[in-house]
Design an enzyme around this catalytic site. Sequence first.
Site: not given
Ligand code: BJW
Ligand code: ZN
Length: 252
Positions: A68, A102, A105, A120, A152, A189, A215
């Site tokens: 991080y 999501q 930053d 997020h 703490c 995106g 996208n």
């Molecule tokens: C452009 C471009 C340009 C490029 N112009 N476009 C099955 C198994 C295990 C888990 C799960 C499951 N099914 C569901 C889950 C739950 C899980 C999940 O969804 N997993 C899937 C991946 C399968 N979700 C969770 O765990 C969430 N919580 C939850 O469900 O709680 C309930 C629960 C509780 C207890 C137990 C179980 C469930 C929480 C999700 C948290 C996500 N965290 C992250 C990290 C954040 C911190 C960090 O950054 O360090 O969030 S993961 C990462 O992915 C980050 C993002 O916000 C998130 C989404 O990604 P994003 O933004 O879509 O990015 P990319 O890279 O995927 O896509 C970029 C896009 O841009 C592409 O399409 C490119 O083409 C495009 N692009 N250049 C326009 N110039």
């Molecule tokens: Zn504390």
Amino acid sequence: MSARPSAELLRRLSRVQCVTVFTGAGMSVESGVPTFRGKEGIWSKFRPEELATMDAFLRNPKLVWEWYAHRRSIIADVQPNAGHRALVELEQMTKEFAVVTQNIDNLHRRAGSKTVIELHGNIERNYCLDCSRPHTGGEVVLEEGVPHCQRCGGRVRPDVVWFGEMLPEEEWEAAVRATTAAEVFLSVGTSGVVYPAASLPLMAKRSGAYLVEVNTEPTPMTASVDEYLEGRSGEILPQLVEALRLKAGRRS
Ligand code: BJW
Ligand code: ZN
């Protein structure tokens, strides 16, 4: 498929009251922040289960903090791009407007967007695992590379949502309100694969919104959208706002 907004989209955007924009990592690519998925994405170099889960943090907090700190230094050095700035202008042109992001930053706020719902978390914030107290960098005691709470002694973690964690309740509720109220919903995106955030675009459509995707490549949601604008958000969004401005100029 087109890189140009349709006359229908411009007509709607110039008339409707409520617009919601849902953003993902692609939004910040042109600022120099990497995405998660794809060839150059973060998950091609690091395993999410070793870095972005509570288990990973409990197992090796030092490693997670180093990662991080590295990402924080990248983000601190970059600037909002033309896409972020276009959304600031769109907000000024629209009666009810929200960015639901999501991204952790903080670039939408740094660009000047007023209503930003962060699903997020935010990499600039931390909190204590034990007493939940929010912490900034200066208020922590470092023990073996891991920040600890001054009050703490508990371990401090980044205020971001890891896999398996619930999204912050107030933000999620605000996002659902902005989604179901939207007359035009832009999804920008994001790969649309991480739930529950990924459910918002189709929720908007079911609630009657005109659904638009921006996208550089198709995603699982592309087949369901009303309009797909293929290209970079840093180019498409400024073009969209410019076309709206021209349309407004012709009307007045
Ligand atoms: C452009 C471009 C340009 C490029 N112009 N476009 C099955 C198994 C295990 C888990 C799960 C499951 N099914 C569901 C889950 C739950 C899980 C999940 O969804 N997993 C899937 C991946 C399968 N979700 C969770 O765990 C969430 N919580 C939850 O469900 O709680 C309930 C629960 C509780 C207890 C137990 C179980 C469930 C929480 C999700 C948290 C996500 N965290 C992250 C990290 C954040 C911190 C960090 O950054 O360090 O969030 S993961 C990462 O992915 C980050 C993002 O916000 C998130 C989404 O990604 P994003 O933004 O879509 O990015 P990319 O890279 O995927 O896509 C970029 C896009 O841009 C592409 O399409 C490119 O083409 C495009 N692009 N250049 C326009 N110039
Ligand atoms: Zn504390």
